[in-house]
Design a protein around this motif. Structure first.
Motif, PDB file in Angstrom:
ATOM      1  N   LEU A  25      13.972 118.362  91.991  1.00 19.66           N
ATOM      2  CA  LEU A  25      14.002 118.097  90.557  1.00 19.66           C
ATOM      3  C   LEU A  25      12.778 117.288  90.140  1.00 19.66           C
ATOM      4  CD1 LEU A  25      17.745 116.990  90.289  1.00 19.66           C
ATOM      5  CD2 LEU A  25      16.822 119.167  89.493  1.00 19.66           C
ATOM      6  N   ASP A  26      12.343 117.523  88.906  1.00 24.17           N
ATOM      7  CA  ASP A  26      11.272 116.705  88.347  1.00 24.17           C
ATOM      8  C   ASP A  26      11.807 115.283  88.171  1.00 24.17           C
ATOM      9  OD1 ASP A  26       9.711 115.353  86.159  1.00 24.17           O
ATOM     10  OD2 ASP A  26       8.590 117.239  86.234  1.00 24.17           O
ATOM     11  N   PRO A  27      11.072 114.264  88.628  1.00 26.43           N
ATOM     12  CA  PRO A  27      11.588 112.889  88.551  1.00 26.43           C
ATOM     13  C   PRO A  27      11.846 112.409  87.125  1.00 26.43           C
ATOM     14  CG  PRO A  27       9.265 112.914  89.214  1.00 26.43           C
ATOM     15  CD  PRO A  27       9.755 114.322  89.291  1.00 26.43           C
ATOM     16  N   ASN A  28      11.240 113.062  86.130  1.00 28.07           N
ATOM     17  CA  ASN A  28      11.429 112.650  84.744  1.00 28.07           C
ATOM     18  C   ASN A  28      12.441 113.517  83.991  1.00 28.07           C
ATOM     19  OD1 ASN A  28       9.411 110.581  84.892  1.00 28.07           O
ATOM     20  ND2 ASN A  28       7.855 112.188  84.814  1.00 28.07           N
ATOM     21  N   ASP A  29      13.028 114.485  84.678  1.00 28.97           N
ATOM     22  CA  ASP A  29      13.985 115.397  84.045  1.00 28.97           C
ATOM     23  C   ASP A  29      15.393 114.850  84.204  1.00 28.97           C
ATOM     24  OD1 ASP A  29      15.387 117.519  83.002  1.00 28.97           O
ATOM     25  OD2 ASP A  29      15.161 118.778  84.786  1.00 28.97           O
ATOM     26  N   ILE A  30      15.983 114.400  83.110  1.00 25.52           N
ATOM     27  CA  ILE A  30      17.341 113.865  83.116  1.00 25.52           C
ATOM     28  C   ILE A  30      18.287 114.985  82.705  1.00 25.52           C
ATOM     29  CG2 ILE A  30      18.844 112.040  82.255  1.00 25.52           C
ATOM     30  CD1 ILE A  30      16.296 110.568  81.351  1.00 25.52           C
ATOM     31  N   GLY A  31      19.350 115.226  83.460  1.00 26.07           N
ATOM     32  CA  GLY A  31      20.200 116.363  83.143  1.00 26.07           C
ATOM     33  C   GLY A  31      21.674 116.124  83.389  1.00 26.07           C
TER      34      GLY A  31
ATOM     35  N   LEU B 292      28.498 111.041  89.275  1.00 27.41           N
ATOM     36  CA  LEU B 292      28.155 112.328  88.668  1.00 27.41           C
ATOM     37  C   LEU B 292      28.031 112.159  87.150  1.00 27.41           C
ATOM     38  CD1 LEU B 292      27.814 115.457  88.969  1.00 27.41           C
ATOM     39  CD2 LEU B 292      30.283 115.616  88.563  1.00 27.41           C
ATOM     40  N   ASN B 293      26.860 112.484  86.612  1.00 30.88           N
ATOM     41  CA  ASN B 293      26.638 112.361  85.168  1.00 30.88           C
ATOM     42  C   ASN B 293      27.222 113.569  84.442  1.00 30.88           C
ATOM     43  OD1 ASN B 293      25.591 111.656  82.611  1.00 30.88           O
ATOM     44  ND2 ASN B 293      23.774 112.906  82.995  1.00 30.88           N
ATOM     45  N   ILE B 294      28.174 113.323  83.520  1.00 33.69           N
ATOM     46  CA  ILE B 294      28.798 114.420  82.772  1.00 33.69           C
ATOM     47  C   ILE B 294      28.436 114.368  81.291  1.00 33.69           C
ATOM     48  CG2 ILE B 294      30.733 114.589  84.390  1.00 33.69           C
ATOM     49  CD1 ILE B 294      32.451 113.174  82.236  1.00 33.69           C
ATOM     50  N   ARG B 295      27.506 113.493  80.917  1.00 32.48           N
ATOM     51  CA  ARG B 295      27.150 113.410  79.499  1.00 32.48           C
ATOM     52  C   ARG B 295      26.437 114.683  79.064  1.00 32.48           C
ATOM     53  NH1 ARG B 295      24.105 108.482  76.180  1.00 32.48           N
ATOM     54  NH2 ARG B 295      24.924 109.144  74.141  1.00 32.48           N
TER      55      ARG B 295
ATOM     56  N   CYS C 208      22.477 117.468  75.247  1.00 32.91           N
ATOM     57  CA  CYS C 208      21.862 117.153  73.953  1.00 32.91           C
ATOM     58  C   CYS C 208      21.774 115.654  73.716  1.00 32.91           C
ATOM     59  CB  CYS C 208      22.617 117.823  72.808  1.00 32.91           C
ATOM     60  SG  CYS C 208      24.362 117.378  72.720  1.00 32.91           S
ATOM     61  N   ASP C 209      22.563 114.858  74.444  1.00 35.51           N
ATOM     62  CA  ASP C 209      22.509 113.407  74.289  1.00 35.51           C
ATOM     63  C   ASP C 209      21.501 112.751  75.229  1.00 35.51           C
ATOM     64  OD1 ASP C 209      24.473 113.400  72.342  1.00 35.51           O
ATOM     65  OD2 ASP C 209      26.096 113.208  73.797  1.00 35.51           O
ATOM     66  N   LEU C 210      20.969 113.538  76.146  1.00 36.11           N
ATOM     67  CA  LEU C 210      20.047 112.984  77.136  1.00 36.11           C
ATOM     68  C   LEU C 210      18.598 113.220  76.715  1.00 36.11           C
ATOM     69  CD1 LEU C 210      21.935 114.253  80.315  1.00 36.11           C
ATOM     70  CD2 LEU C 210      22.055 111.980  79.281  1.00 36.11           C
ATOM     71  N   VAL C 211      18.321 112.991  75.445  1.00 36.83           N
ATOM     72  CA  VAL C 211      16.982 113.264  74.922  1.00 36.83           C
ATOM     73  C   VAL C 211      16.029 112.165  75.347  1.00 36.83           C
ATOM     74  CG1 VAL C 211      17.829 114.552  72.947  1.00 36.83           C
ATOM     75  CG2 VAL C 211      17.547 112.082  72.762  1.00 36.83           C
ATOM     76  N   HIS C 212      14.772 112.573  75.494  1.00 40.59           N
ATOM     77  CA  HIS C 212      13.754 111.591  75.835  1.00 40.59           C
ATOM     78  C   HIS C 212      13.462 110.715  74.629  1.00 40.59           C
ATOM     79  CE1 HIS C 212      12.567 112.800  79.863  1.00 40.59           C
ATOM     80  NE2 HIS C 212      12.810 114.043  79.485  1.00 40.59           N
TER      81      HIS C 212
ATOM     82  N   ILE D 184      20.210 112.310  94.055  1.00 47.58           N
ATOM     83  CA  ILE D 184      20.071 113.139  95.251  1.00 47.58           C
ATOM     84  C   ILE D 184      20.077 114.625  94.916  1.00 47.58           C
ATOM     85  CG2 ILE D 184      21.072 111.410  96.788  1.00 47.58           C
ATOM     86  CD1 ILE D 184      23.699 112.926  96.656  1.00 47.58           C
ATOM     87  N   GLY D 185      20.386 114.968  93.658  1.00 44.44           N
ATOM     88  CA  GLY D 185      20.394 116.384  93.288  1.00 44.44           C
ATOM     89  C   GLY D 185      21.123 116.582  91.972  1.00 44.44           C
ATOM     90  N   ARG D 186      21.407 117.846  91.680  1.00 41.89           N
ATOM     91  CA  ARG D 186      22.094 118.182  90.423  1.00 41.89           C
ATOM     92  C   ARG D 186      23.115 119.283  90.666  1.00 41.89           C
ATOM     93  NH1 ARG D 186      18.178 119.402  85.699  1.00 41.89           N
ATOM     94  NH2 ARG D 186      17.982 117.137  85.845  1.00 41.89           N
ATOM     95  N   LEU D 187      24.344 119.044  90.224  1.00 42.79           N
ATOM     96  CA  LEU D 187      25.398 120.055  90.267  1.00 42.79           C
ATOM     97  C   LEU D 187      25.159 121.041  89.124  1.00 42.79           C
ATOM     98  CD1 LEU D 187      28.083 120.997  91.544  1.00 42.79           C
ATOM     99  CD2 LEU D 187      29.258 119.512  89.896  1.00 42.79           C
ATOM    100  N   LEU D 188      25.124 122.316  89.444  1.00 44.37           N
ATOM    101  CA  LEU D 188      24.754 123.335  88.469  1.00 44.37           C
ATOM    102  C   LEU D 188      25.985 123.953  87.808  1.00 44.37           C
ATOM    103  CD1 LEU D 188      22.012 125.119  90.616  1.00 44.37           C
ATOM    104  CD2 LEU D 188      21.686 123.303  88.923  1.00 44.37           C
ATOM    105  N   SER D 189      25.727 124.684  86.722  1.00 42.22           N
ATOM    106  CA  SER D 189      26.797 125.465  86.077  1.00 42.22           C
ATOM    107  C   SER D 189      27.149 126.646  86.962  1.00 42.22           C
ATOM    108  CB  SER D 189      26.319 125.966  84.714  1.00 42.22           C
ATOM    109  OG  SER D 189      26.135 124.890  83.816  1.00 42.22           O
ATOM    110  N   PRO D 190      28.409 127.092  86.924  1.00 43.85           N
ATOM    111  CA  PRO D 190      29.491 126.667  86.021  1.00 43.85           C
ATOM    112  C   PRO D 190      30.293 125.468  86.532  1.00 43.85           C
ATOM    113  CG  PRO D 190      30.233 128.515  87.314  1.00 43.85           C
ATOM    114  CD  PRO D 190      28.798 128.266  87.719  1.00 43.85           C
TER     115      PRO D 190
END
Length: 376
Positions: A226-232, A254-257, A260-264, A337-343
């Motif tokens: 992941l890009d270190p500046n990409d919040i998701g 685990l971030n569930i926000r 659209c609320d995670l804007v830079h 450490i990573g990102r859980l993807l959809s769905p």
């Protein structure tokens, strides 16, 4: 079908040339690809000095390493030498493994005399490597969808990227991220249904190894690069929220926000995440009393938790809806450490929303359900 185009080179690519070969179908490499000045002045039967041979090997390894970075394509190495010696060199460079499928095929030239035999050998290898077949099938659909998308958008307006960019800027969101997502969504909807050949994908003979299946499933649902500046949404962290608290135990978060609320903003470290606490569960807990039920390929979850398998090197992680903490991105970004993807992440968000608005019901006495004599 259109004929393939073959590009012969008498020397290995230069560094600037690699960028033009990110969509090639395959590479045929002569392991002893001598420079033209040596070839024209060297008589048959003369053995190259060891230093020259070592230099050729280093150039081959550098070439193969760079090609691996540029594209995913099969590479066929043909040599007059002992092919096991070539394979050992590739192993030492981390380009070949005995216990895993390899995108590099090494063959002796004497085994491939004749044009027909050469291409039959390539075809036989390709059928045993379904990832190559799937890639080329997908690329064909992708190119068709890409051309259709960009022609349609250009017909609407040649300034379509600027129009969208200005719209995103007014919303105060990450413009690059939003523009990329719009293109990706449109590509996905335009790619016609796939039809893969079962004979190229169906497993025959030995069963898959457990760790092999585990790695594939984790790659399907969990992204680490992941890009270190990409919040998701779906970002997964491991560690303490408060590093200064000696009593706090390390845990998964685990971030569930909503995305659209995670804007830079001018201060991205201050962006607030909504993190669910998670803990690993042992495989020995599955289908045991007070453990985690697993039936027909699914974990049977309670109303207040979510369970995801094959995360962070194969772990089963249980996330508790009762333990949600708001935390700043600046506190957690070095612990991601990573990102859980959809769905998978979307499902957890939806189940958490139901948990928030649930209604309590009175308990039904177990004896009414479980005791047949009373039911009668």
């Amino acid at each position: 079908p259109p004929r393939s185009t073959l590009f012969p080179y008498t020397t290995l690519f230069r560094s600037m040339t690699f960028r033009h070969f990110n969509e090639i179908s395959f590479i045929l490499l002569d392991w002893n690809l001598l420079p033209e000045d040596i070839t024209s002045s060297t008589l048959d039967g003369i053995i190259l000095p060891q230093t020259a041979r070592d230099s050729l090997i280093e150039e081959n390894i550098a070439f193969l390493t760079k090609m691996k970075e540029v594209c995913f394509a099969p590479i066929f190495i043909f040599t007059n030498e002992d092919k096991n010696e070539v394979i050992n060199v590739l192993k030492h460079a981390g380009l070949y493994q005995d216990d895993k499928p390899n995108y590099i095929l090494v063959k002796n030239k004497k085994e491939l005399i004749g044009r027909t035999k050469l291409f039959k050998e390539i075809q036989r290898w390709a059928l045993k490597t379904p990832s190559i077949y799937v890639l080329k099938k997908w690329e064909k659909q992708y190119k068709t969808a890409k051309n259709s998308l960009f022609h349609d958008l250009y017909d609407s307006s040649s300034n379509w990227p600027k129009i969208l960019w200005d719209s995103f800027a007014e919303d105060g969101v990450n413009m690059s991220l939003e523009l990329g997502e719009i293109i990706t969504r449109n590509l996905y909807t335009r790619m016609s249904p796939f039809s893969f050949d079962e004979s190229a994908l169906k497993k025959r003979g030995a069963k898959f190894q457990d760790d092999e299946v585990l790695r594939v499933l984790e790659g399907e649902r969990f992204m680490k690069m992941l890009d270190p500046n990409d919040i998701g949404t779906g970002d997964l962290f491991y560690g303490k929220i408060n590093d200064n608290n000696p009593d706090e135990q390390e845990a998964y978060w685990l971030n569930i926000r909503a995305q659209c609320d995670l804007v830079h903003s001018n201060k991205p470290n201050g962006i607030e995440l909504y993190c669910l606490k998670g803990k690993p569960r042992s495989k020995s807990d599955v289908n045991k009393k007070n453990g985690i039920p697993f039936i027909e390929g699914q974990f049977i979850e309670k109303v207040n938790n979510a369970i995801v398998g094959c995360l962070d090197n194969g772990k089963i992680i249980e996330f508790s809806f009762r333990d949600l903490k708001p935390v700043k991105w600046g506190q957690m970004k070095n612990k991601r450490i990573g990102r859980l993807l959809s769905p998978y992440i979307t499902r957890i968000q939806e189940r958490y929303a139901l948990y928030l608005k649930r209604q309590g019901l009175s308990r039904t006495p177990e004896i009414v359900i479980l005791d047949n004599t009373r039911c009668n």
